[in-house]
Scaffold this motif. Structure first.
Motif, PDB file in Angstrom:
ATOM      1  N   THR A 129       0.838  -1.193   0.000  1.00  0.00           N
ATOM      2  CA  THR A 129       0.000   0.000   0.000  1.00  0.00           C
ATOM      3  C   THR A 129       0.875   1.246   0.000  1.00  0.00           C
ATOM      4  O   THR A 129       2.033   1.202   0.408  1.00  0.00           O
TER       5      THR A 129
ATOM      6  N   LYS B  92      -3.343   0.817   8.046  1.00  0.00           N
ATOM      7  CA  LYS B  92      -4.079   0.621   9.298  1.00  0.00           C
ATOM      8  C   LYS B  92      -5.224  -0.370   9.111  1.00  0.00           C
ATOM      9  O   LYS B  92      -5.477  -1.209   9.988  1.00  0.00           O
ATOM     10  N   GLU B  93      -5.932  -0.297   7.981  1.00  0.00           N
ATOM     11  CA  GLU B  93      -6.999  -1.250   7.693  1.00  0.00           C
ATOM     12  C   GLU B  93      -6.438  -2.665   7.563  1.00  0.00           C
ATOM     13  O   GLU B  93      -7.034  -3.630   8.053  1.00  0.00           O
ATOM     14  N   ASN B  94      -5.298  -2.795   6.899  1.00  0.00           N
ATOM     15  CA  ASN B  94      -4.674  -4.104   6.727  1.00  0.00           C
ATOM     16  C   ASN B  94      -4.272  -4.699   8.076  1.00  0.00           C
ATOM     17  O   ASN B  94      -4.476  -5.889   8.325  1.00  0.00           O
TER      18      ASN B  94
ATOM     19  N   SER C 198      -0.713   4.059   1.241  1.00  0.00           N
ATOM     20  CA  SER C 198      -1.542   4.903   2.089  1.00  0.00           C
ATOM     21  C   SER C 198      -1.469   4.426   3.541  1.00  0.00           C
ATOM     22  O   SER C 198      -1.627   3.241   3.814  1.00  0.00           O
ATOM     23  N   ILE C 199      -1.271   5.336   4.456  1.00  0.00           N
ATOM     24  CA  ILE C 199      -1.248   5.008   5.881  1.00  0.00           C
ATOM     25  C   ILE C 199      -2.610   4.455   6.313  1.00  0.00           C
ATOM     26  O   ILE C 199      -2.686   3.504   7.094  1.00  0.00           O
ATOM     27  N   ASN C 200      -3.688   5.026   5.804  1.00  0.00           N
ATOM     28  CA  ASN C 200      -5.030   4.540   6.159  1.00  0.00           C
ATOM     29  C   ASN C 200      -5.235   3.102   5.713  1.00  0.00           C
ATOM     30  O   ASN C 200      -5.809   2.298   6.441  1.00  0.00           O
ATOM     31  N   HIS C 201      -4.782   2.765   4.521  1.00  0.00           N
ATOM     32  CA  HIS C 201      -4.911   1.385   4.050  1.00  0.00           C
ATOM     33  C   HIS C 201      -4.036   0.451   4.883  1.00  0.00           C
ATOM     34  O   HIS C 201      -4.427  -0.681   5.171  1.00  0.00           O
TER      35      HIS C 201
END
Length: 45
Positions: free
Chosen positions: A19, A26-28, A21-24
């Motif tokens: 990824t 975190k989701e992972n 993206s930091i948000n992705h």
């Protein structure tokens, strides 16, 4: 959900997501905390 499914499929499977993206990311990471029932695993395949 794909990472959570893989983690529940077998303890020998280690998903390696990529990824930018930091948000992705975190989701992972959060996918490891998801609990999937046997019924749902059977439904998902």
């Amino acid at each position: 959900m794909n990472i959570a499914w893989l983690l529940h499929k077998s303890p020998l499977i280690l998903p390696i997501p990529g990824t930018t993206s930091i948000n992705h990311l975190k989701e992972n990471i959060a996918a490891a905390e998801i609990s999937i029932s046997k019924e749902d695993m059977n439904y998902l395949g």
